[in-house]
Scaffold this motif. Structure first.
Motif, PDB file in Angstrom:
ATOM      1  N   ASP A   8       0.899   4.187  -2.758  1.00 35.51           N
ATOM      2  CA  ASP A   8       0.686   5.576  -2.354  1.00 35.51           C
ATOM      3  C   ASP A   8       1.771   6.492  -2.938  1.00 35.51           C
ATOM      4  OD1 ASP A   8      -1.664   5.337  -0.956  1.00 35.51           O
ATOM      5  OD2 ASP A   8      -0.700   4.997   0.984  1.00 35.51           O
ATOM      6  N   GLU A  66      -6.001  -1.429   0.327  1.00 34.54           N
ATOM      7  CA  GLU A  66      -6.521  -0.970   1.616  1.00 34.54           C
ATOM      8  C   GLU A  66      -7.378  -2.048   2.273  1.00 34.54           C
ATOM      9  OE1 GLU A  66      -8.481   2.801   0.850  1.00 34.54           O
ATOM     10  OE2 GLU A  66      -7.021   3.786   2.154  1.00 34.54           O
ATOM     11  N   MET A  67      -8.182  -2.724   1.473  1.00 37.98           N
ATOM     12  CA  MET A  67      -8.993  -3.814   2.003  1.00 37.98           C
ATOM     13  C   MET A  67      -8.105  -4.954   2.474  1.00 37.98           C
ATOM     14  SD  MET A  67     -12.169  -3.857  -0.734  1.00 37.98           S
ATOM     15  CE  MET A  67     -12.961  -5.215   0.150  1.00 37.98           C
ATOM     16  N   MET A 121      -5.550   4.032  -8.335  1.00 33.31           N
ATOM     17  CA  MET A 121      -6.505   4.267  -7.257  1.00 33.31           C
ATOM     18  C   MET A 121      -7.358   3.022  -6.994  1.00 33.31           C
ATOM     19  SD  MET A 121      -5.739   7.210  -6.171  1.00 33.31           S
ATOM     20  CE  MET A 121      -7.099   7.549  -5.066  1.00 33.31           C
ATOM     21  N   GLU A 122      -7.719   2.322  -8.075  1.00 33.36           N
ATOM     22  CA  GLU A 122      -8.485   1.090  -7.915  1.00 33.36           C
ATOM     23  C   GLU A 122      -7.629   0.030  -7.208  1.00 33.36           C
ATOM     24  OE1 GLU A 122      -9.580   0.176 -11.886  1.00 33.36           O
ATOM     25  OE2 GLU A 122     -11.349   1.486 -11.904  1.00 33.36           O
ATOM     26  N   ARG A 123      -6.362  -0.019  -7.613  1.00 29.92           N
ATOM     27  CA  ARG A 123      -5.451  -0.969  -6.964  1.00 29.92           C
ATOM     28  C   ARG A 123      -5.251  -0.588  -5.498  1.00 29.92           C
ATOM     29  NH1 ARG A 123       0.948  -1.687  -8.319  1.00 29.92           N
ATOM     30  NH2 ARG A 123       1.362  -3.406  -6.855  1.00 29.92           N
ATOM     31  N   ARG A 124      -5.153   0.715  -5.228  1.00 26.36           N
ATOM     32  CA  ARG A 124      -4.979   1.184  -3.857  1.00 26.36           C
ATOM     33  C   ARG A 124      -6.178   0.795  -2.998  1.00 26.36           C
ATOM     34  NH1 ARG A 124      -5.977   4.800  -0.093  1.00 26.36           N
ATOM     35  NH2 ARG A 124      -4.220   5.610   1.150  1.00 26.36           N
ATOM     36  N   GLU A 125      -7.365   0.920  -3.541  1.00 29.36           N
ATOM     37  CA  GLU A 125      -8.574   0.560  -2.805  1.00 29.36           C
ATOM     38  C   GLU A 125      -8.561  -0.915  -2.428  1.00 29.36           C
ATOM     39  OE1 GLU A 125     -13.456   0.723  -3.335  1.00 29.36           O
ATOM     40  OE2 GLU A 125     -12.140   1.591  -4.860  1.00 29.36           O
ATOM     41  N   ALA A 126      -8.130  -1.757  -3.382  1.00 30.30           N
ATOM     42  CA  ALA A 126      -8.056  -3.192  -3.098  1.00 30.30           C
ATOM     43  C   ALA A 126      -7.000  -3.477  -2.026  1.00 30.30           C
ATOM     44  CB  ALA A 126      -7.729  -3.957  -4.376  1.00 30.30           C
ATOM     45  N   LEU A 137       0.834  -1.203   0.000  1.00 25.58           N
ATOM     46  CA  LEU A 137       0.000   0.000   0.000  1.00 25.58           C
ATOM     47  C   LEU A 137       0.866   1.248   0.000  1.00 25.58           C
ATOM     48  CD1 LEU A 137      -2.781   1.305   0.134  1.00 25.58           C
ATOM     49  CD2 LEU A 137      -2.686   1.100   2.640  1.00 25.58           C
ATOM     50  N   GLN A 185      -6.653  -3.937   5.832  1.00 28.13           N
ATOM     51  CA  GLN A 185      -7.663  -4.053   6.891  1.00 28.13           C
ATOM     52  C   GLN A 185      -7.880  -5.510   7.278  1.00 28.13           C
ATOM     53  OE1 GLN A 185     -11.149  -2.045   5.399  1.00 28.13           O
ATOM     54  NE2 GLN A 185     -10.159  -0.031   5.361  1.00 28.13           N
TER      55      GLN A 185
END
Length: 245
Positions: free
Chosen positions: A62, A128-129, A121-126, A58, A132
């Motif tokens: 970023d 982030e999940m 950004m799509e890769r970043r969202e994945a 991540l 988590q």
């Protein structure tokens, strides 16, 4: 060696205390929580590695997003500058053509960069999940370690209470025995595990072997205050009405 028969019988009480202490020590070494903690800690290390890997990925994305955004801003600034030059009316016809060509090229470049940024950004969202999920899994693993450690500590505290009580009882018993008898008992116990045992129905209570007729005859003929031992395991044999002599 000779010892009062009543004193010899009290060796059985001492042997029972020592057997209890041995059982407690064995339980301390073999608590299931110890194995559980080892497995839980191994799982925790694996989950932590996964969490670090996800967080690192991540972080890399970023940085790439920031680099991409900076490059887009630079392209936009250059387009804005070129447009201002075109609108100023101060440039020659040839330079105007070059500026228009450059602006067109910059727009294509900006479009490509923005498409790349969208993918990032799509890769970043994945990711982030993923982070988590990895953090949740690590928290579960840490909770498992903490739970098993707490149960182990409670078991240790209970064992320590029992060991303290048994050791105190043992200490009060020791003055009852003559030093030579106690030394023999301790020596046998250290080497064989059991220092004294009841001779019951012609069978040694320590090694559980039945003594042969010759040995039984010798023991039967021995004075009541004679300290006799098992020829197989060396334990002091305590004679009572149950011995079958």
């Amino acid at each position: 060696m000779k010892a009062d028969p009543a004193v010899q019988r009290r060796l059985l009480d001492l042997a029972e205390i020592d057997a209890e202490l041995a059982r407690l020590a064995h339980r301390r070494r073999t608590l299931p929580e110890i194995t559980e903690i080892g497995a839980a800690e191994q799982t925790e290390r694996a989950k932590r590695d996964a969490q670090v890997a996800a967080t690192t990925q991540l972080g890399d994305v970023d940085r790439e997003v920031k680099r991409q955004e900076k490059e887009i801003d630079q392209v936009r600034a250059r387009v804005e500058r070129d447009n201002k030059l075109l609108q100023s009316g101060t440039v020659a016809a040839k330079q105007m053509t070059d500026l228009e060509h450059e602006i067109e090229t910059l727009h294509r470049r900006q479009g490509a960069l923005e498409d790349d940024l969208l993918e990032l950004m799509e890769r970043r969202e994945a990711l982030e999940m993923d982070v988590q999920h990895a953090e949740a899994e690590l928290a579960k693993a840490q909770a498992a370690v903490s739970d098993a450690t707490g149960r182990r500590d409670e078991a240790f505290a209970d064992l320590e209470t029992q060991e303290t009580r048994a050791s105190a009882t043992r200490k009060t018993m020791l003055p009852q025995f003559p030093e030579p008898l106690l030394a023999l008992y301790n020596r046998v116990r250290e080497h064989k595990g059991t220092g004294a045992a009841l001779l019951r129905s012609r069978r040694c209570g320590a090694c559980r072997l039945e003594l042969d007729r010759v040995v039984i005859s010798q023991i039967k003929a021995a004075p009541a205050d004679e300290v006799v031992r098992c020829e197989e395991c060396g334990a002091i044999l305590v004679r009572t009405a149950e011995s079958g002599l």
